[in-house]
Scaffold this active site. Structure first.
Site, mmCIF file in Angstrom:
data_model
loop_
_atom_site.group_PDB
_atom_site.id
_atom_site.type_symbol
_atom_site.label_atom_id
_atom_site.label_comp_id
_atom_site.label_asym_id
_atom_site.label_seq_id
_atom_site.Cartn_x
_atom_site.Cartn_y
_atom_site.Cartn_z
ATOM 1 C CD GLU A 1 32.273 -22.057 26.772
ATOM 2 O OE1 GLU A 1 33.165 -21.218 26.973
ATOM 3 O OE2 GLU A 1 32.256 -23.193 27.298
ATOM 4 C CD GLN A 2 33.898 -18.588 31.476
ATOM 5 O OE1 GLN A 2 33.435 -17.891 32.378
ATOM 6 N NE2 GLN A 2 35.081 -19.169 31.565
ATOM 7 N NE ARG B 1 43.630 -28.959 25.480
ATOM 8 C CZ ARG B 1 43.311 -29.706 26.534
ATOM 9 N NH1 ARG B 1 42.051 -29.873 26.873
ATOM 10 N NH2 ARG B 1 44.245 -30.287 27.262
ATOM 11 C CE1 TYR C 1 50.680 -34.360 21.386
ATOM 12 C CE2 TYR C 1 52.200 -34.559 23.231
ATOM 13 C CZ TYR C 1 51.015 -34.079 22.694
ATOM 14 O OH TYR C 1 50.169 -33.321 23.469
ATOM 15 C CG ASP D 1 40.906 -29.591 34.034
ATOM 16 O OD1 ASP D 1 41.336 -30.721 34.326
ATOM 17 O OD2 ASP D 1 41.405 -28.883 33.140
#
Length: 420
Positions: free
Chosen positions: A34-35, A108, A240, A321
């Site tokens: 992970e960067q 998220r 929402y 992505d």
């Protein structure tokens, strides 16, 4: 000859952690690169349909999701300028009964935390498949890739010379080797840039403004337990509940052709947002004005996936992505990454004699057309959401006459990934 079930995963976002959890359950030894120097997930809310929650439940996350997600009863489409209701799709019990899994809305960061906790718990308690090991390295940026002593040639489609058995990854601090590399490093994927060399993603001309507020801090009249989509010329707004219904997520997506910086999480200017939403109706204006802070994201994407080679080559697979960035008009960006992860893990399996290149080819063959369809449908939805008169009049009439039929997507929500 059996190959070691070892993999490097570039990226510790939702896609990378999903891939790690799915492969951990199959007994793979994993190292995540992970960067970022700190493990966190930026952004705001996301929607996860039954095609996604079905997978998360199969991973044993049902109770963890209940603790932090909301399950709205309805999805309501409204006119952003005039305020009237255009169409309603029942969610809640209706979705669970029809598709066997719920439609949830979640922050998220909460979903990211659920995945990370599941990985840590399985590792600590030994509940992962035998042989599984997990290591997470922060501050690691992928800089280059090779296949042992041969460089992958994107035009040739493989490694010149003899068949190679490992991928070598050079980061900013170390050189690593494994028989499998998974590029889950997002929109600006360094893995994709190194191997595919097909250029950067392109700006869409759209900007998202995101805000989060506690329900308790909203006037009672503005508290809303449903998903509401407000449709207007050159913009739309989505709201929402998240955080088990204790907070409201609001997103404004508007056309903006001005040059904007790459990346995420730029403080929005009040003037820019006000200009984009100047004509909205009074109830929507009140909601937008109630938000304490807005964050600004410039939206980028790529054309829909055109073939299986975009998803995997040799011993390298892309997911999420990195492979198929999506416009947010179908609420499936995270969902497709989770579907990718489940399918990839099922193709690789738990057997010690797996042929990794063949498994990745099966994964790509299973995933590329579905991802391309979702990408194309998301683009189409964006055009529909942002219509101006007179085209919007036909859209509004269609929603009034056949809203539930138009808004329900069995081809999307009814999909069952392998192993679920």
């Amino acid at each position: 000859m059996s190959e070691p079930r070892q993999a490097l995963i570039a990226g510790a976002g939702i896609g990378g952690l999903s891939a790690a959890l799915a492969l951990q359950r199959q007994g793979w030894q994993l190292q995540i690169l992970e960067q970022s120097a700190q493990l966190s997930e930026v952004g705001a809310g996301i929607q996860i349909g039954p095609n996604v929650t079905r997978i998360l439940h199969s991973w044993g996350l049902q109770e963890a999701l209940k603790a932090c997600a909301a399950e709205p009863e309805r999805l309501v489409a409204r006119h952003a300028l005039q305020g009237q209701e255009l169409g309603v799709l029942p969610l809640g019990k209706h979705i669970r009964e029809r598709f066997g899994a719920p439609y949830l809305t979640i922050h998220r960061a909460d979903l990211h935390g659920v995945l990370l906790q599941a990985l840590n718990t399985a590792q600590t308690m030994g509940s992962a498949q035998a042989g599984s090991q997990l290591r997470l390295d922060l501050g690691q940026t992928v800089q280059s890739l090779t296949m042992n002593d041969g460089v992958y040639d994107s035009e040739y489609g493989g490694v010149h010379g003899s068949v190679q058995s490992n991928v070598n990854v050079q980061t900013n601090t170390q050189t690593l080797q494994a028989p499998l590399l998974i590029g889950a490093d997002g929109l600006w994927s360094r893995v994709r840039a190194s191997l595919w060399q097909d250029g950067p993603p392109q700006a869409t001309g759209h900007v998202a403004y995101r805000a989060l507020i506690s329900m308790a801090d909203l006037p009672v009249a503005l508290r809303n337990p449903h998903v509401t989509v407000w449709l207007g010329p050159a913009l739309h707004v989505v709201q929402y509940p998240v955080r088990a219904g204790q907070a409201m997520n609001v997103v404004v997506i508007a056309h903006n052709s001005a040059d904007a910086p790459q990346g995420w999480d730029h403080l929005a200017t009040t003037q820019e947002l006000l200009a984009a939403t100047a004509q909205v109706c009074t109830p929507l204006r009140a909601l937008l004005d109630a938000m304490p802070v807005w964050r600004r994201w410039v939206l980028f994407d790529r054309a829909p996936v055109s073939d299986a080679q975009t998803m995997a080559r040799g011993r390298v697979a892309l997911l999420g992505d990195a492979a198929h960035p999506m416009r947010p008009y179908l609420a499936q960006g995270a969902g497709m990454a989770i579907e990718d992860a489940q399918t990839l893990a099922q193709c690789l399996g738990s057997a010690s004699n797996v042929n990794i290149p063949d498994a990745l080819q099966r994964y790509a063959d299973l995933r590329w057309q579905r991802n391309a369809r979702v990408q194309a449908r998301a683009r189409r939805n964006g055009r529909i959401f942002h219509m101006s008169p007179p085209a919007s009049w036909a859209r509004d009439l269609a929603l009034r006459l056949a809203g539930p039929k138009l808004m329900n997507l069995p081809w999307l929500y009814g999909n069952k990934a392998p192993g679920t």
